[in-house]
Scaffold this active site. Structure first.
Site, mmCIF file in Angstrom:
data_model
loop_
_atom_site.group_PDB
_atom_site.id
_atom_site.type_symbol
_atom_site.label_atom_id
_atom_site.label_comp_id
_atom_site.label_asym_id
_atom_site.label_seq_id
_atom_site.Cartn_x
_atom_site.Cartn_y
_atom_site.Cartn_z
ATOM 1 N N ARG A 181 -4.663 11.346 -7.688
ATOM 2 C CA ARG A 181 -4.496 10.559 -6.459
ATOM 3 C C ARG A 181 -4.150 11.440 -5.258
ATOM 4 O O ARG A 181 -4.762 11.301 -4.194
ATOM 5 C CB ARG A 181 -3.443 9.468 -6.676
ATOM 6 N N ASN A 213 -4.114 4.044 -9.023
ATOM 7 C CA ASN A 213 -4.395 3.934 -10.454
ATOM 8 C C ASN A 213 -4.732 2.482 -10.758
ATOM 9 O O ASN A 213 -4.126 1.566 -10.205
ATOM 10 C CB ASN A 213 -3.172 4.335 -11.285
#
Length: 754
Positions: free
Chosen positions: A28, A46
């Protein structure tokens, strides 16, 4: 990696989904940085499938092109899908909270401390200076601290530690290597050791046994150059002859104690940090690996290990020119599973360790050190655990969800999900209450983490294994799989082979389809079925299972079959049962076996290498250690109706003029040549050229190399296990593949019926 989606038009808003090992690896923050570089707006989060990204701006096509090319080192991308959606006129890019739902992503394995963290660990100006729990998005614990997915701090053992202001700032800083590093911690807010590093180093230098809490469980450490300390550890751990692994502080130090080629050095330095078997230079305490030519060596895995070596070098207690070498073995008394609980470790290791070092970060999943070797230039796993689990095995096609529970020794379990098979960490032998509890705990944890509900349970054909009893007690449909068929299927599964294949399975023991004691089998495998087209000639096994622990018994049976029973007293007269055994061999109904492993045991006993075994495979390993170059006895074997006999070879081995080394070299060379001959004949008869090579005997590097080489020379395609062990550690994968094929091949109206 695959990618799907229509042509990308810059300026449109894109929804990008990424599946694979993309949680807990800094993916990320990587996406955040990439989006910022191309001045894109949107978000990353996520989700149950992996990572979801939405981006809009003028350079979305550049973003999608770069996405798989610059990924973090621990990330593994399986698939990227891209679709255009309605623009939102967003102004910035953010990392959002994880989305919930049915999980189909996965977590990566624990990774050894990266170089950047090491630099900070020994930088006096760093706030992480000498902190034993330093980590970042590129390294540190993953699988051993995660409780469930998605991989967010609240779902790990780190939820017990509230970030201080400095850690929170790094966690929120896109420019930091710890941006959204879920295990971030520092001396102010993170886990702490119960004892100082100097105490650990002083204990090891002073000849003491020290227990420390590692990544996947407690370890026992002592000075590997101190013979008395190693012997004391053996006595306290009740480990008479089984080899210990050792740890050295740097890859440069490996050459001091062992020989290593480029492939072996690469394994040592990999993020998995396994124990690697290397040819020993024999300059450590002889009690490290008694009677063996190879020694298991590993490099430091966690910051704690690096700090211990740093302190040992700083004490000046070692002779000039010698680097510290420490025994690093699992803290599992009497063959039980690894200890992970602090209170239990203090209680169970009292009387074994002089110093027990705990810390307050919980281990959610125990995982032993992995063990590997290099055979024919490629990695061969011997024990698959920390550093490799839970990386999945990619299957040839998607299959129904199956739970396979393995065997009784070197146990693992496997769960299939789509076209992936997740083989658990090494569980060990299921002959103790603690071992069975760990086995059941692993099933619950892996099933829950993968969010899978298996439709069937696959198990060994043997009715009395603990794993079989577990399957019997469940409410799911059961599929029994013959032991050696499972070994063969494991190779086929990891290589993605679905065509008919020959399989040579050389093993110690497996329950046969006829109820017999099998272990040296030539199989023809097709889809979910197999045919036994050959086997090794049966050997007498006087005393039944006891003969597996006492190789002299198998050797006595061979002497009797050669008409030399009178030599049993002469060769094995020190054994209390030798006199009675001679009479027993003349009785009917003496158990027999086709086991390949028992032949190695017999050869070791006849050559005086080992008459008794204190651990599984000891006789065969000590026999292999004698081999420098192989020799072949022409006409040393007989093949009749698919049955392979080594009677001529054993006649030669019992001759007085054959010494232990020459005999070991002759046995290995002849055994290998005979197996190749056996395979080639079967290939000609069937027209099949692919052959799987599996079973515990293929952990013998000489045997594996020679048979593979012989098959290639004959124009065949040999397939060796590479992603799972050849021994029973790979059994569950084969069981899962066979059971999944059986379920998949059923008519639709029969699915789900018992």
């Amino acid at each position: 990696m695959s990618q799907s989606g229509k042509a990308i038009h810059d300026g449109a808003r894109l929804r990008v989904r990424v599946s694979g090992a993309v949680q807990g690896v800094g993916f990320r923050p990587y996406v955040y940085g990439l989006a910022t570089r191309y001045r894109l707006a949107g978000f990353v989060a996520n989700d149950p499938d992996g990572v979801i990204i939405e981006v809009e701006g003028d350079r979305t096509s550049d973003f999608v092109t770069a996405l798989p090319l610059e990924k973090p080192p621990l990330a593994r991308i399986d698939h990227i899908s891209v679709e255009e959606i309605g623009a939102l006129a967003a102004k910035d890019f953010s990392i959002r909270a994880s989305e919930q739902g049915k999980i189909s992503t996965r977590i990566v394995a624990d990774a050894a401390t990266c170089q950047q963290c090491l630099d900070e660990l020994f930088d006096q100006n760093s706030r992480y200076y000498l902190y034993p729990f330093i980590n970042c998005t590129h390294c540190g614990p993953r699988y051993t601290i995660v409780e469930r997915l998605p991989y967010d701090r609240r779902n790990t053992a780190m939820k017990a530690f509230t970030m201080c202001k400095s850690c929170a700032a790094e966690y929120a800083d896109p420019a930091s290597r710890r941006f959204h590093a879920e295990a971030i911690a520092c001396p102010t807010c993170g886990p702490r050791l119960s004892h100082g590093i100097d105490d650990i180093a002083a204990g090891i230098s002073g000849g003491q046994i020290v227990a420390i809490k590692g990544l996947g469980g407690y370890q026992l450490l002592c000075n590997a150059r101190d013979h008395d300390a190693v012997q004391r550890l053996r006595r306290k751990k009740q480990r008479d002859q089984k080899p210990f692994a050792v740890m050295v502080g740097s890859v440069e130090q490996v050459s001091e104690i062992a020989e290593a080629n480029a492939a072996e050095l690469a394994l040592l330095e990999s993020t998995a940090r396994p124990i690697v078997l290397l040819n020993s230079r024999n300059n450590l305490a002889p009690s490290i690996a008694p009677g063996l030519s190879r020694i298991g060596i590993m490099l430091p895995v966690a910051p704690l290990h690096h700090l211990v070596f740093h302190a040992l070098r700083s004490t000046g207690a070692l002779p000039d020119g010698e680097g510290p070498v420490i025994v690093a073995t699992s803290a599992n008394p009497s063959g039980e599973p690894l200890l992970i609980d602090n209170a239990q470790a203090v209680r169970r290791l009292f009387g074994i360790a002089n110093l027990i070092v705990t810390h307050d970060r919980n281990i959610m999943t125990r995982a032993d050190d992995s063990v590997v070797s290099v055979v024919a230039g490629r990695r061969q796993l011997i024990r698959r655990a920390r550093g490799y689990v839970p990386e999945p095995i990619r299957l040839a096609r998607a299959v129904p969800p199956v739970l396979a529970v393995g065997g009784a020794l070197k146990s693992t379990i496997t769960i299939t999900r789509g076209n992936e098979a997740f083989v658990s960490q090494h569980i060990g032998d299921l002959d103790t209450v603690e071992g069975i509890r760990f086995f059941e705990e692993t099933i619950r944890h892996l099933t829950s983490m993968l969010d899978v509900e298996p439709v069937v349970i696959a198990h060994d054909l043997h009715p009395n294994m603990a794993s079989t009893r577990f399957a019997d007690a469940s409410r799911r449909e059961r599929i029994a799989v013959q032991h050696h068929h499972a070994h063969a299927a494991a190779v086929m599964a990891e290589h993605g082979v679905e065509r008919p294949t020959l399989a040579l399975v050389l093993d110690g023991y497996g329950y046969g389809s006829d109820g017999g004691n099998w272990g040296g089998e030539l199989l023809l495998c097709e889809h979910a079925a197999f045919q036994r087209i050959g086997h090794l000639a049966p050997l007498q096994m006087p005393g039944g299972d006891r003969a597996a622990r006492e190789p002299w018994r198998i050797a006595s049976g061979i002497l009797q079959s050669l008409g030399r029973g009178d030599e049993i007293r002469q060769r094995f007269g020190t054994q209390p049962q030798a006199e009675r055994l001679l009479a027993l061999l003349d009785q009917p109904h003496v158990p027999t076996t086709t086991s390949a492993g028992r032949r190695f045991d017999a050869a070791a006993a006849l050559l005086g290498v080992a008459t008794l075994q204190s651990y599984e495979g000891e006789a065969a390993m000590k026999l292999e250690a004698r081999v420098r170059r192989t020799a072949v006895l022409e006409d040393g074997w007989l093949i009749d109706g698919g049955v392979l006999s080594f009677r001529p070879l054993f006649e030669r081995l019992v001759a007085d003029e054959v010494g232990a080394t020459a005999g070991a070299e002759l046995f290995h060379g002849t055994f290998s040549a005979a197996c190749v001959d056996w395979i080639v004949r079967a290939a000609r008869a069937t027209g099949i050229t692919a052959v799987g090579l599996s079973g515990g005997c293929f952990l013998n590097a000489v045997l594996a190399h020679e048979i593979q080489r012989g098959c290639i020379a004959a124009g065949l395609t040999p397939l060796l296990p590479r992603q799972v062990p050849a021994n029973d550690g790979g059994l569950s994968l084969g069981q899962a593949w066979i059971a999944a094929l059986q379920v998949a091949e059923r008519p639709a109206d029969l699915e789900g019926t018992a």
